[in-house]
Design a protein around this motif. Structure first.
Motif, PDB file in Angstrom:
ATOM      1  N   ILE A 294      11.467   3.926   7.230  1.00 19.31           N
ATOM      2  CA  ILE A 294      11.729   3.370   5.897  1.00 19.31           C
ATOM      3  C   ILE A 294      12.735   4.236   5.142  1.00 19.31           C
ATOM      4  CG2 ILE A 294      10.691   2.892   3.655  1.00 19.31           C
ATOM      5  CD1 ILE A 294       8.136   2.125   5.121  1.00 19.31           C
ATOM      6  N   TYR A 295      12.556   5.553   5.199  1.00 22.16           N
ATOM      7  CA  TYR A 295      13.488   6.451   4.526  1.00 22.16           C
ATOM      8  C   TYR A 295      14.874   6.394   5.162  1.00 22.16           C
ATOM      9  CZ  TYR A 295       9.628   8.572   1.925  1.00 22.16           C
ATOM     10  OH  TYR A 295       8.558   8.790   1.080  1.00 22.16           O
ATOM     11  N   THR A 296      14.922   6.284   6.485  1.00 23.87           N
ATOM     12  CA  THR A 296      16.205   6.230   7.181  1.00 23.87           C
ATOM     13  C   THR A 296      17.007   4.995   6.782  1.00 23.87           C
ATOM     14  OG1 THR A 296      15.266   7.398   9.087  1.00 23.87           O
ATOM     15  CG2 THR A 296      17.321   6.219   9.445  1.00 23.87           C
ATOM     16  N   SER A 303       8.366   1.878  -1.965  1.00 21.32           N
ATOM     17  CA  SER A 303       8.049   0.791  -1.044  1.00 21.32           C
ATOM     18  C   SER A 303       7.192   1.262   0.119  1.00 21.32           C
ATOM     19  CB  SER A 303       9.335   0.166  -0.504  1.00 21.32           C
ATOM     20  OG  SER A 303      10.117  -0.366  -1.557  1.00 21.32           O
ATOM     21  N   VAL A 304       7.151   2.572   0.357  1.00 16.83           N
ATOM     22  CA  VAL A 304       6.355   3.105   1.459  1.00 16.83           C
ATOM     23  C   VAL A 304       4.889   2.735   1.276  1.00 16.83           C
ATOM     24  CG1 VAL A 304       5.603   5.208   2.638  1.00 16.83           C
ATOM     25  CG2 VAL A 304       7.960   4.995   1.871  1.00 16.83           C
ATOM     26  N   MET A 305       4.382   2.864   0.062  1.00 16.42           N
ATOM     27  CA  MET A 305       2.983   2.553  -0.209  1.00 16.42           C
ATOM     28  C   MET A 305       2.691   1.072   0.014  1.00 16.42           C
ATOM     29  SD  MET A 305       1.666   5.441  -0.859  1.00 16.42           S
ATOM     30  CE  MET A 305       0.049   4.895  -1.418  1.00 16.42           C
ATOM     31  N   VAL A 306       3.678   0.212  -0.280  1.00 20.45           N
ATOM     32  CA  VAL A 306       3.492  -1.222  -0.081  1.00 20.45           C
ATOM     33  C   VAL A 306       3.349  -1.532   1.399  1.00 20.45           C
ATOM     34  CG1 VAL A 306       4.526  -3.499  -0.392  1.00 20.45           C
ATOM     35  CG2 VAL A 306       4.772  -1.764  -2.181  1.00 20.45           C
ATOM     36  N   VAL A 307       4.212  -0.937   2.215  1.00 22.42           N
ATOM     37  CA  VAL A 307       4.155  -1.165   3.662  1.00 22.42           C
ATOM     38  C   VAL A 307       2.832  -0.662   4.219  1.00 22.42           C
ATOM     39  CG1 VAL A 307       5.219  -0.616   5.874  1.00 22.42           C
ATOM     40  CG2 VAL A 307       6.658  -1.066   3.879  1.00 22.42           C
ATOM     41  N   ILE A 313      -4.299  -3.734   5.377  1.00 18.73           N
ATOM     42  CA  ILE A 313      -4.857  -5.086   5.368  1.00 18.73           C
ATOM     43  C   ILE A 313      -4.933  -5.638   6.783  1.00 18.73           C
ATOM     44  CG2 ILE A 313      -4.428  -7.459   4.625  1.00 18.73           C
ATOM     45  CD1 ILE A 313      -3.157  -6.304   2.082  1.00 18.73           C
ATOM     46  N   PHE A 314      -3.874  -5.435   7.557  1.00 22.74           N
ATOM     47  CA  PHE A 314      -3.840  -5.940   8.931  1.00 22.74           C
ATOM     48  C   PHE A 314      -4.928  -5.287   9.779  1.00 22.74           C
ATOM     49  CE2 PHE A 314      -2.167  -5.612  13.306  1.00 22.74           C
ATOM     50  CZ  PHE A 314      -2.083  -6.965  13.604  1.00 22.74           C
ATOM     51  N   ILE A 315      -5.088  -3.967   9.642  1.00 18.62           N
ATOM     52  CA  ILE A 315      -6.106  -3.251  10.409  1.00 18.62           C
ATOM     53  C   ILE A 315      -7.496  -3.731  10.011  1.00 18.62           C
ATOM     54  CG2 ILE A 315      -7.146  -0.999  10.843  1.00 18.62           C
ATOM     55  CD1 ILE A 315      -4.523  -1.414  12.252  1.00 18.62           C
ATOM     56  N   SER A 316      -7.711  -3.938   8.720  1.00 19.92           N
ATOM     57  CA  SER A 316      -9.011  -4.407   8.251  1.00 19.92           C
ATOM     58  C   SER A 316      -9.336  -5.783   8.816  1.00 19.92           C
ATOM     59  CB  SER A 316      -9.034  -4.457   6.715  1.00 19.92           C
ATOM     60  OG  SER A 316      -8.809  -3.172   6.165  1.00 19.92           O
ATOM     61  N   LEU A 317      -8.324  -6.649   8.895  1.00 21.17           N
ATOM     62  CA  LEU A 317      -8.536  -7.975   9.445  1.00 21.17           C
ATOM     63  C   LEU A 317      -8.887  -7.907  10.932  1.00 21.17           C
ATOM     64  CD1 LEU A 317      -5.661 -10.003   7.726  1.00 21.17           C
ATOM     65  CD2 LEU A 317      -8.110 -10.080   7.217  1.00 21.17           C
ATOM     66  N   ILE A 318      -8.233  -7.002  11.648  1.00 18.04           N
ATOM     67  CA  ILE A 318      -8.523  -6.844  13.074  1.00 18.04           C
ATOM     68  C   ILE A 318      -9.976  -6.436  13.286  1.00 18.04           C
ATOM     69  CG2 ILE A 318      -8.060  -5.367  15.085  1.00 18.04           C
ATOM     70  CD1 ILE A 318      -5.161  -5.419  14.426  1.00 18.04           C
TER      71      ILE A 318
END
Length: 346
Positions: A294-296, A303-307, A313-318
């Motif tokens: 992201i920094y590169t 925006s890092v915190m958003v990603v 959320i994705f991990i929790s859904l899994i």
């Protein structure tokens, strides 16, 4: 085709599958859109490059995550590691500023981390305080302690031996990376080559049953918090050494969230029981690779915190039992084989 399906089912059972896929996708993205990302050069006997930076910058989170893995395996949590990091860094820097020898400052910094871990362990194991609340105390008070030690100022460090810990190189690699590897090997030896790991999994799976089996669960619980405190303190030494200063306000800020995320991505369940140090390593590298990418790309830091939130959320859904049932049903329908729900979503 049947062989491919069989390989797919077996791969789905591996806890290292998802973090490995995540890292591979990010690296593939960088190979396509980030020129020179994989370029590594040797300069003055030191290795430099984006991949080396990922290893070096991710070292503090990796070390904290390894300690956090043992706490979560016990079905606990430690949200105070960021504050413990700040306390240890401030203590070591303060003693160096007062002209104490390097070894004294190092032992004091690591020692205060052990004491913080012991405090958390006693609250959880002896006083039966819920882990989130017990460690919330030190999360809140810890920053204040660090500011009292540093006087509310950033303490600069000029000691060359101390600066080598986080900023030096050995055998071409950053010395911090070598320290992280040593911590990993040590914890692997403790948890996989002794009975401690078996006892820890037993306590995490069912504390009451483990006590009936003769396991001293209180000692196990205190020990994992002490180890976590030590790891946080070591990370604090590395962070302060790398920036040649101790910032009690910002050092280790939000590190606890990254550590927990790395552990969960690595396949260790928040419900306790079995744990995976190798998975935690991949989880920490995934987070740091994502952050570096992201920094590169020049994306704003906010925006890092958003990603990371999207990843959580994705991990929790899994990990959702409902989605596991759906995923298991899809595999059974396509392969005609029964797959355990937990194995299919592992």
């Amino acid at each position: 085709m049947n062989l491919f399906k069989s390989m797919y089912i077996n791969a789905a059972r591996l806890k290292l599958l998802w973090p490995s896929i995540g890292i591979a996708l990010i690296l593939l993205f960088n190979a396509l859109f980030t020129p020179g990302f994989f370029h590594i050069r040797l300069q003055d006997g030191h290795l430099f490059g984006s991949l080396i930076d990922i290893l070096n910058r991710g070292t503090p989170i990796l070390i904290i995550s390894l300690g956090m893995t043992l706490v979560i395996a016990k079905e606990g949590i430690d949200i105070s590691v960021g504050s413990v990091l700040a306390i240890a860094a401030s203590m070591a820097a303060f003693l160096l500023q007062k002209q104490f020898p390097f070894i004294v400052a190092l032992i004091a910094g690591l020692g205060i981390g052990v004491l913080c871990g012991l405090w958390n362990g006693l609250l959880v194991a002896k006083l039966k305080i819920q882990p989130m609340i017990a460690t919330l105390i030190l999360l809140t008070v810890g920053r204040g302690i660090a500011q009292l030690i540093s006087g509310g100022k950033i303490i600069t460090i000029s000691n060359p031996a101390y600066r080598f810990v986080g900023g030096g190189y050995w055998l071409g690699l950053p010395f911090a990376v070598i320290l992280a590897a040593a911590v990993l090997i040590l914890l692997y030896a403790i948890t996989r080559k002794t009975a401690f790991g078996l006892f820890l999994e037993a306590v995490g799976a069912n504390r009451v049953s483990s006590e009936f089996a003769g396991i001293h669960s209180t000692r196990i619980m205190i020990t994992v918090y002490v180890i976590c405190g030590f790891c946080a303190a070591l990370a604090g030494i590395i962070v302060s050494s790398n920036i040649t200063g101790a910032d009690s306000n910002n050092a280790g800020l939000w590190f606890e969230l990254d550590a927990i995320l790395a552990v969960v991505i690595g396949g260790t369940s928040m419900r306790g029981g079995r744990f995976y140090l190798g998975g935690t390593v991949l989880g920490a590298l995934f987070i740091q690779t994502l952050t570096t990418t992201i920094y590169t790309l020049g994306v704003p830091s906010e925006s890092v915190m958003v990603v990371k939130a999207v990843v959580i959320i994705f991990i929790s859904l899994i990990q959702s039992d409902v989605l596991r049932d759906i995923f298991s049903g899809m595999i059974r329908k396509k392969t005609g084989k029964k797959v355990l729900v937990n194995e299919a979503a592992a």
